[in-house]
Scaffold this motif. Structure first.
Motif: not given
Length: 150
Positions: A1-10
């Motif tokens: 989930m953390e990786t997915f949220l990082k992509y949303l920030k990018v």
């Protein structure tokens, strides 16, 4: 989930970069500002109109963060401005390079010689469409999250 949220920030950061870059291009990089200063063989009235469209679009793209409706209007103006740039470029090639009366010949010359410029034009259209859609999405989100009127 953390990786997915990082992509949303990018993605959000990339969206901000696209919006700010398009606004800066329209505000500072527009050809109409240069036409107003130097090449007065063109109609000054239309140069001022085009400069106004580009300027309003640039400021509207930035104001999007406070008023998404203005961002929607700015996205439409940005796309219109880019379209007018393409028409101006075709006309300029027709008049100054080919010395002909045919827009189709000028468009063919642009396709054949200036394909790198067409890539940039496609990117500008894409940025304008992205900004328009993003503003529309923010407007819908704002409308949905407002309290229901009594």
């Amino acid at each position: 989930m953390e990786t997915f949220l990082k992509y949303l920030k990018v993605e959000a950061i990339g969206g901000h970069i696209i919006r700010i870059s398009l606004a800066c291009l329209l505000l500072f990089g527009g050809f109409t500002k240069l036409k107003l200063i130097g090449a007065l063989e063109y109609n000054l009235f239309w140069s001022i109109i085009l400069a106004a469209i580009e300027t309003f679009a640039a400021f509207g793209l930035i104001i999007h963060y406070k008023k998404p409706v203005i961002g929607i209007a700015a996205g439409v103006l940005a796309i219109l401005s880019i379209f007018l740039r393409v028409v101006f470029s075709i006309g300029w090639v027709r008049d100054h390079i080919l010395h002909s009366q045919s827009f189709l010949d000028a468009f063919g010359a642009i396709l054949g010689v200036y394909n790198n410029g067409l890539f940039h034009i496609a990117l500008l259209f894409g940025a304008g469409i992205y900004c328009l859609g993003n503003s529309y999405k923010a407007y819908i989100k704002e409308r949905i999250t407002k309290p229901w009127p009594h």
